[in-house]
Write a protein that holds these residues in place. Structure first.
Motif, PDB file in Angstrom:
ATOM      1  N   ASN A   1       1.014  -1.117  -0.160  1.00  0.00           N
ATOM      2  CA  ASN A   1       0.117   0.049   0.156  1.00  0.00           C
ATOM      3  C   ASN A   1       0.852   1.132  -0.178  1.00  0.00           C
ATOM      4  O   ASN A   1       1.279   1.694   1.003  1.00  0.00           O
ATOM      5  N   GLY A   2       1.186   1.759  -1.295  1.00  0.00           N
ATOM      6  CA  GLY A   2       2.232   2.736  -1.320  1.00  0.00           C
ATOM      7  C   GLY A   2       3.415   2.489  -0.645  1.00  0.00           C
ATOM      8  O   GLY A   2       4.081   1.634  -1.306  1.00  0.00           O
ATOM      9  N   LYS A   3       4.116   3.119   0.367  1.00  0.00           N
ATOM     10  CA  LYS A   3       5.387   2.820   0.939  1.00  0.00           C
ATOM     11  C   LYS A   3       5.191   1.765   1.910  1.00  0.00           C
ATOM     12  O   LYS A   3       6.221   1.234   2.343  1.00  0.00           O
TER      13      LYS A   3
ATOM     14  N   GLU B   1       7.332  -5.852  -6.357  1.00  0.00           N
ATOM     15  CA  GLU B   1       6.076  -6.082  -7.150  1.00  0.00           C
ATOM     16  C   GLU B   1       5.671  -7.589  -7.474  1.00  0.00           C
ATOM     17  O   GLU B   1       6.627  -8.317  -7.977  1.00  0.00           O
ATOM     18  N   THR B   2       4.355  -7.914  -7.135  1.00  0.00           N
ATOM     19  CA  THR B   2       4.106  -9.261  -7.419  1.00  0.00           C
ATOM     20  C   THR B   2       4.212  -9.716  -8.717  1.00  0.00           C
ATOM     21  O   THR B   2       4.680 -10.846  -9.160  1.00  0.00           O
ATOM     22  N   GLU B   3       3.696  -8.792  -9.699  1.00  0.00           N
ATOM     23  CA  GLU B   3       3.780  -8.877 -11.040  1.00  0.00           C
ATOM     24  C   GLU B   3       5.191  -9.387 -11.544  1.00  0.00           C
ATOM     25  O   GLU B   3       5.345 -10.055 -12.484  1.00  0.00           O
ATOM     26  N   ASP B   4       6.110  -8.643 -11.188  1.00  0.00           N
ATOM     27  CA  ASP B   4       7.661  -9.036 -11.500  1.00  0.00           C
ATOM     28  C   ASP B   4       7.978 -10.036 -11.129  1.00  0.00           C
ATOM     29  O   ASP B   4       8.523 -11.212 -11.775  1.00  0.00           O
ATOM     30  N   TRP B   5       7.527 -11.085 -10.030  1.00  0.00           N
ATOM     31  CA  TRP B   5       7.954 -12.133  -9.493  1.00  0.00           C
ATOM     32  C   TRP B   5       7.020 -13.150 -10.295  1.00  0.00           C
ATOM     33  O   TRP B   5       7.402 -14.013 -10.756  1.00  0.00           O
ATOM     34  N   GLU B   6       5.747 -12.995 -10.827  1.00  0.00           N
ATOM     35  CA  GLU B   6       5.030 -13.772 -11.632  1.00  0.00           C
ATOM     36  C   GLU B   6       5.830 -13.826 -13.005  1.00  0.00           C
ATOM     37  O   GLU B   6       5.781 -15.174 -13.520  1.00  0.00           O
ATOM     38  N   LYS B   7       6.216 -12.786 -13.508  1.00  0.00           N
ATOM     39  CA  LYS B   7       6.960 -12.957 -14.669  1.00  0.00           C
ATOM     40  C   LYS B   7       8.335 -13.511 -14.600  1.00  0.00           C
ATOM     41  O   LYS B   7       8.686 -14.521 -15.380  1.00  0.00           O
ATOM     42  N   TRP B   8       8.904 -13.454 -13.509  1.00  0.00           N
ATOM     43  CA  TRP B   8      10.062 -14.136 -13.489  1.00  0.00           C
ATOM     44  C   TRP B   8       9.856 -15.724 -13.371  1.00  0.00           C
ATOM     45  O   TRP B   8      10.574 -16.472 -13.866  1.00  0.00           O
TER      46      TRP B   8
END
Length: 69
Positions: free
Chosen positions: A25-27, A51-58
């Motif tokens: 939630n923000g910071k 970020e969750t999305e970055d881990w999903e891509k990884w």
């Protein structure tokens, strides 16, 4: 039990699910998310950010590479 100590690479999908259930939630982030990110970094030896999305891509890229071997 600490996933960073007892988990393995196959624990990653479960940890990504934890990230989804505990968004930043923000910071600010709940400690569950922070601990999960620490465990992900330790188990995967990767640091793709918070970020969750970055881990999903990884994870998708890792799975693809794993199948090709």
């Amino acid at each position: 039990m600490n996933l960073a100590e007892y988990g393995d690479i196959d624990s990653v999908p479960a940890m990504i699910a934890v990230l989804k259930r505990n968004p930043a939630n923000g910071k600010w982030m709940v400690c569950t998310r922070a601990h999960c990110l620490t465990a992900l970094r330790k188990l995967t030896k990767a640091d793709v950010g918070d970020e969750t999305e970055d881990w999903e891509k990884w994870w998708a890229a890792y799975q693809k590479e794993r199948k090709e071997k």
